[in-house]
Design a protein around this motif. Structure first.
Motif, PDB file in Angstrom:
ATOM      1  N   ASP A 188      32.462 -36.882  96.913  1.00  0.00           N
ATOM      2  CA  ASP A 188      31.361 -35.938  97.189  1.00  0.00           C
ATOM      3  C   ASP A 188      31.128 -35.819  98.690  1.00  0.00           C
ATOM      4  O   ASP A 188      31.016 -34.718  99.231  1.00  0.00           O
ATOM      5  N   TRP A 189      31.056 -36.966  99.354  1.00  0.00           N
ATOM      6  CA  TRP A 189      30.778 -36.956 100.790  1.00  0.00           C
ATOM      7  C   TRP A 189      31.921 -36.338 101.576  1.00  0.00           C
ATOM      8  O   TRP A 189      31.695 -35.688 102.594  1.00  0.00           O
ATOM      9  N   GLN A 190      33.147 -36.492 101.085  1.00  0.00           N
ATOM     10  CA  GLN A 190      34.279 -35.854 101.757  1.00  0.00           C
ATOM     11  C   GLN A 190      34.146 -34.341 101.697  1.00  0.00           C
ATOM     12  O   GLN A 190      34.337 -33.651 102.692  1.00  0.00           O
ATOM     13  N   ARG A 191      33.807 -33.800 100.525  1.00  0.00           N
ATOM     14  CA  ARG A 191      33.602 -32.347 100.387  1.00  0.00           C
ATOM     15  C   ARG A 191      32.488 -31.868 101.303  1.00  0.00           C
ATOM     16  O   ARG A 191      32.602 -30.815 101.943  1.00  0.00           O
ATOM     17  N   ILE A 192      31.420 -32.628 101.356  1.00  0.00           N
ATOM     18  CA  ILE A 192      30.259 -32.236 102.155  1.00  0.00           C
ATOM     19  C   ILE A 192      30.585 -32.276 103.644  1.00  0.00           C
ATOM     20  O   ILE A 192      30.283 -31.329 104.373  1.00  0.00           O
ATOM     21  N   ASP A 196      33.543 -32.101 105.031  1.00  0.00           N
ATOM     22  CA  ASP A 196      34.565 -31.081 105.312  1.00  0.00           C
ATOM     23  C   ASP A 196      33.955 -29.700 105.500  1.00  0.00           C
ATOM     24  O   ASP A 196      34.538 -28.844 106.169  1.00  0.00           O
ATOM     25  N   ALA A 197      32.788 -29.465 104.915  1.00  0.00           N
ATOM     26  CA  ALA A 197      32.132 -28.151 104.999  1.00  0.00           C
ATOM     27  C   ALA A 197      31.581 -27.877 106.389  1.00  0.00           C
ATOM     28  O   ALA A 197      31.347 -26.730 106.755  1.00  0.00           O
ATOM     29  N   GLY A 198      31.387 -28.913 107.178  1.00  0.00           N
ATOM     30  CA  GLY A 198      30.785 -28.719 108.495  1.00  0.00           C
ATOM     31  C   GLY A 198      29.291 -28.505 108.353  1.00  0.00           C
ATOM     32  O   GLY A 198      28.694 -28.856 107.339  1.00  0.00           O
ATOM     33  N   GLY A 199      28.678 -27.929 109.351  1.00  0.00           N
ATOM     34  CA  GLY A 199      27.235 -27.706 109.313  1.00  0.00           C
ATOM     35  C   GLY A 199      26.497 -28.865 109.958  1.00  0.00           C
ATOM     36  O   GLY A 199      27.089 -29.829 110.442  1.00  0.00           O
ATOM     37  N   ASP A 200      25.194 -28.759 109.960  1.00  0.00           N
ATOM     38  CA  ASP A 200      24.330 -29.718 110.644  1.00  0.00           C
ATOM     39  C   ASP A 200      23.811 -30.762 109.659  1.00  0.00           C
ATOM     40  O   ASP A 200      22.657 -30.745 109.254  1.00  0.00           O
ATOM     41  N   LEU A 201      24.686 -31.680 109.254  1.00  0.00           N
ATOM     42  CA  LEU A 201      24.346 -32.740 108.315  1.00  0.00           C
ATOM     43  C   LEU A 201      23.797 -33.940 109.082  1.00  0.00           C
ATOM     44  O   LEU A 201      24.412 -34.402 110.037  1.00  0.00           O
ATOM     45  N   VAL A 202      22.631 -34.433 108.660  1.00  0.00           N
ATOM     46  CA  VAL A 202      21.991 -35.580 109.292  1.00  0.00           C
ATOM     47  C   VAL A 202      21.793 -36.661 108.224  1.00  0.00           C
ATOM     48  O   VAL A 202      20.778 -36.691 107.543  1.00  0.00           O
ATOM     49  N   LEU A 225      26.220 -28.054 100.017  1.00  0.00           N
ATOM     50  CA  LEU A 225      27.213 -27.128 100.572  1.00  0.00           C
ATOM     51  C   LEU A 225      26.577 -25.787 100.909  1.00  0.00           C
ATOM     52  O   LEU A 225      26.860 -25.200 101.955  1.00  0.00           O
ATOM     53  N   ALA A 226      25.703 -25.299 100.040  1.00  0.00           N
ATOM     54  CA  ALA A 226      25.000 -24.040 100.318  1.00  0.00           C
ATOM     55  C   ALA A 226      24.106 -24.194 101.538  1.00  0.00           C
ATOM     56  O   ALA A 226      24.055 -23.317 102.409  1.00  0.00           O
ATOM     57  N   ALA A 227      23.400 -25.310 101.618  1.00  0.00           N
ATOM     58  CA  ALA A 227      22.505 -25.537 102.747  1.00  0.00           C
ATOM     59  C   ALA A 227      23.274 -25.653 104.055  1.00  0.00           C
ATOM     60  O   ALA A 227      22.838 -25.144 105.088  1.00  0.00           O
ATOM     61  N   LEU A 228      24.422 -26.300 104.019  1.00  0.00           N
ATOM     62  CA  LEU A 228      25.214 -26.492 105.236  1.00  0.00           C
ATOM     63  C   LEU A 228      25.857 -25.201 105.729  1.00  0.00           C
ATOM     64  O   LEU A 228      26.324 -25.139 106.864  1.00  0.00           O
ATOM     65  N   SER A 229      25.869 -24.159 104.900  1.00  0.00           N
ATOM     66  CA  SER A 229      26.410 -22.880 105.344  1.00  0.00           C
ATOM     67  C   SER A 229      25.453 -22.169 106.290  1.00  0.00           C
ATOM     68  O   SER A 229      25.829 -21.226 106.967  1.00  0.00           O
TER      69      SER A 229
END
Length: 129
Positions: free
Chosen positions: A76-80, A82-88, A53-57
């Motif tokens: 866990d994956w739902q929270r991640i 939902d945070a948005g960001g550049d997740l690969v 979550l910190a990294a995705l900010s």
């Protein structure tokens, strides 16, 4: 401190992985660094959600290596996500994770590298040396 640095110039791509997937993470890290990317590695333990979550900010991509060994669960994956960001998210084996991901399973090294560089197609600093 890492969160503050995450928004600085030339902050590394984060590669997060389960302990047993360390060899994959090491290889990917080596190849990305050789291609000129700055990379930081994170072993997914009990605090992995907060770290992601910190990294995705930030604006840099976060690579998550997924396998049957990863400790993440659907919540866990739902929270991640939902945070948005550049997740690969990248699947390393034939398991079915709770997160939609690109599969590296069955690809050779050249195909994996081509996929990675395609997913990270963005400006990067030049390799050292």
């Amino acid at each position: 401190m890492w969160t503050r640095l995450r928004h600085a110039v030339d902050v590394p791509i984060l590669v997060s992985h389960a302990v047993p997937d360390g060899p994959w993470a090491e290889w990917i890290t080596h190849e990305l660094r050789a291609a000129g990317y700055a990379v930081d590695v994170h072993i997914a333990r009990t605090d992995f959600v907060e770290r992601l979550l910190a990294a995705l900010s930030g604006s840099d991509p976060v690579l998550v290596l997924l396998s049957a060994e990863h400790p993440g669960v659907a919540a866990d994956w739902q929270r991640i996500t939902d945070a948005g960001g550049d997740l690969v998210p990248l699947c390393l084996d034939a398991s079915t994770p709770a997160l939609t991901c690109r599969s590296l399973h069955g690809l050779d090294e050249e195909e994996v590298l081509e996929l990675l560089l395609g997913l990270l197609d963005r400006p990067r600093r030049h390799p050292i040396g």
